[in-house]
Each structure stands twice: as C-alpha cells, then as structure tokens.
Design an enzyme around this catalytic site. Structure first.
Site, PDB file in Angstrom:
ATOM      1  N   GLY A 290      32.877  23.356  39.080  1.00  0.00           N
ATOM      2  CA  GLY A 290      33.645  22.267  38.958  1.00  0.00           C
ATOM      3  C   GLY A 290      34.269  21.601  39.247  1.00  0.00           C
ATOM      4  O   GLY A 290      34.593  20.608  37.571  1.00  0.00           O
ATOM      5  N   PHE A 291      35.548  21.256  39.545  1.00  0.00           N
ATOM      6  CA  PHE A 291      36.238  20.191  38.825  1.00  0.00           C
ATOM      7  C   PHE A 291      35.902  19.073  38.450  1.00  0.00           C
ATOM      8  O   PHE A 291      35.815  18.349  36.868  1.00  0.00           O
ATOM      9  CB  PHE A 291      37.598  19.677  39.948  1.00  0.00           C
TER      10      PHE A 291
ATOM     11  N   TYR B  43      35.061  17.401  57.085  1.00  0.00           N
ATOM     12  CA  TYR B  43      34.481  17.130  55.748  1.00  0.00           C
ATOM     13  C   TYR B  43      33.509  15.921  56.037  1.00  0.00           C
ATOM     14  O   TYR B  43      32.910  15.430  54.903  1.00  0.00           O
ATOM     15  CB  TYR B  43      35.269  17.487  54.685  1.00  0.00           C
TER      16      TYR B  43
ATOM     17  N   LYS C 122      30.253  13.487  54.395  1.00  0.00           N
ATOM     18  CA  LYS C 122      30.521  12.607  53.655  1.00  0.00           C
ATOM     19  C   LYS C 122      29.441  11.498  54.229  1.00  0.00           C
ATOM     20  O   LYS C 122      28.120  10.847  53.554  1.00  0.00           O
ATOM     21  CB  LYS C 122      31.243  12.556  52.886  1.00  0.00           C
TER      22      LYS C 122
END
Length: 331
Positions: A10-11, A152, A156
C-alpha cells in the site's frame, strides 16, 4: 531489527518498508493485493522493495488467520507495524462489509498473533477521521472520539479500543497512530490529489466538494514515515507520557498542526502542473467534515520531530512522480 509490516504494497506501507530497508532492517511484508484500485501500482511498489534481499513478500489476506499465522511464526518479528486496512471514507458508503472484514476481523487476527508472539512494540494505523463531528480544535489525543461520521471512522476507532484491551490484558506495548490526510508520491488513485492532477492535466473538470471551503492538516508521506520510524523506539509504558493509566498503550497524532484550505491545495496542484483546473462545484458529501487540525505536541515530546513539508513542495513532488509513472504505464 526484524519488522513485520501489514499493507506493505500500500501507499504508506511501501514508503515505510522502503525506509526500514534503507536503515538496515529486515522486513516481512504482508498484503492481500485486493483490487480496490489497480494492482499494477502495488506490484510496482513490491518490485522496488524486492530489489533487496532483506524483504520477504507474502500475499495474504488479514482475514485468513491460518495463512497469517504461518507468516508471523516464521518471521518472529521484533516489531509489528499494522497498516493494512480497507481505506477510503467514501467507499465505506458503497461497500461497508469490506471495512468490517479487513479492519475489524483483520485487526483482531493481528492482535491475537501479537499476543502470542509478544513483539517489543506493536504500532497500528488509525486516522484523524475518528474525531468525527468534534468541533473543538486542534484535535488532542485525549479528546472524546465517539461521534464517527462514517463506518470507516467507526471501524478505526473500534480497533483503538480493541488494541487497548489487548495491551491491558496481555501487557502488549501498543501505539495507535492517527494519520492526518497523507499525500505524496506513490499515492492511491482514489486520493484527491491523484484525481485532481489527472483531471487537470487532461483538461477534465475536477469535483470540488463543499466548494473548496474545507481545511485539512495535510501530511506529506516522508514526514509521516520519519515520525513512524522514530515512534518505533518510543515504546509505551503504563502511565508514561501520553500513555493509558491501565495499559502500555498510547495514541499519537501524526500531522504538522498547520491546516491548509482545499482551494489552496488545488492551487498548489495548478502551479505544479502549470494549468488551471476546471471546477465542478459540489456540496459537501455525506461523511465529510469541514476541517481537521492536529495537536502534535505529544509527537514532538516523544520524538523531537513533527511533519513540516510545505504543501507546495509536497504537491510538486507528487506531480514529478506522477508524470514519470504516467509516462511508463498505461494507467
């Protein structure tokens, strides 16, 4: 040092893994290679990481506990950095189950393995989105964060609670890192800057939500990685600086503490490209907040460092990378 990094393709995971390898660490990378965006970008990141023999690639979904267990037990990591997650605020409106599977079930599996393996330090990615509808700014780690605006954000925040319970029950030193609007080279195609740059260069309109009347504490990815690397050695102790009174657990904001207006962010992209944007002005989207602004005093106290790359510089670096990527890929 042997570090297990989830989300290594991933980034952020790519940038962190590359930095750790450059610093001489051994990195075991775990990534599900999901098709949330074009896998060719992930493959290129992994290709670069694989240029050193100190990186081991494992294509494993976090929800696959058996496969994940085999990787973890073979690696025996000193440190675990859990970055893998289903990302994207807006996508959580379209495919909420992906967030439950990856963010909740996947994180539970990582916590279970860390409980058994007892790494020196477990670091996990969280997000500024957990502050939700909180209007008091700057956001401090000790503020209430119980008004999530999206699933989301809710998942988290739930992982933070899960991690605290494991830290308390199993004496597992854990740091939750709340990221604030990270951007930079190798970013995801669903990120605003990637979309803006692609559209402006092609002469297509960009969607500007809230008419650009929003502010974000933009964090350049190299600054984020520097912060994370320094936090690895800041192992929390119960009752220590910024830590819980009930567990070796802390939450740390990672941001520069200097919000930038969305219109200014767009202007930085226009300057870097040498072109003006065609704007499609739209109202605020569901789940969006007007502003984010981090209090980074704890990060400074722990590491002596805080992100400081100006947005103009960071956006120009992204554009420089993007032009090279576009020139070598039919993407």
């Amino acid at each position: 040092m042997h570090v297990l990094v989830t989300g290594s393709a991933g980034f952020v995971g790519f940038h962190l893994s590359r930095r750790l390898l450059r610093d001489g660490a051994t990195v075991t990378g775990v990534d599900g290679m999901t098709r949330y965006y074009d896998v060719s970008l992930k493959e290129k990141r992994l290709e670069l990481l694989g240029e050193t023999g100190a990186f081991a690639r494992h294509d494993v979904m976090l929800e696959d506990m058996d496969a994940l267990s085999r990787v973890y037990r073979d690696a025996k990591p000193d440190v675990v950095v859990h970055l893998a997650a289903q990302a994207g605020v807006r996508y959580s409106l379209e495919n909420p189950r992906a967030y439950v599977d990856a963010n909740l079930v996947g994180t539970f599996n990582v916590l279970e393995l860390a409980r058994e393996g007892a790494p020196r330090h477990l670091l996990m990615a969280s997000t500024s989105s957990v502050y939700g509808a909180n209007r008091e700014m700057p956001f401090r780690e000790d503020m209430r964060a119980d008004m999530p605006m999206t699933l989301y954000a809710a998942t988290k925040r739930a992982t933070e609670h899960m991690a605290h319970s494991y830290a308390h029950l199993w004496n597992l030193p854990t740091t939750m890192m709340r990221f604030f609007t990270v951007y930079g080279p190798w970013g995801r195609p669903d990120m605003a800057l990637f979309k803006f740059v692609e559209a402006i260069e092609a002469g297509r309109p960009i969607d500007v939500y809230g008419h650009g009347d929003m502010r974000r504490d933009f964090t350049y990815v190299d600054d984020l990685v520097e912060s994370m690397v320094r936090l690895i050695d800041c192992v929390p102790e119960t009752g220590g600086p910024g830590a819980s009174e009930a567990a070796p657990f802390r939450v740390v904001n990672i941001a520069g503490g200097a919000p930038t207006g969305l219109n200014d962010y767009i202007a930085a992209a226009e300057r870097a490209l040498g072109k003006k944007a065609i704007r499609n002005e739209l109202p605020m989207q569901a789940g969006d907040v007007r502003a984010t602004h981090a209090d980074n005093a704890l990060l400074l106290q722990l590491t002596g460092y805080a992100p400081s790359t100006p947005v103009d510089q960071g956006v120009a670096e992204f554009v420089r990378w993007w032009r090279g990527w576009r020139g070598s890929n039919t993407y």
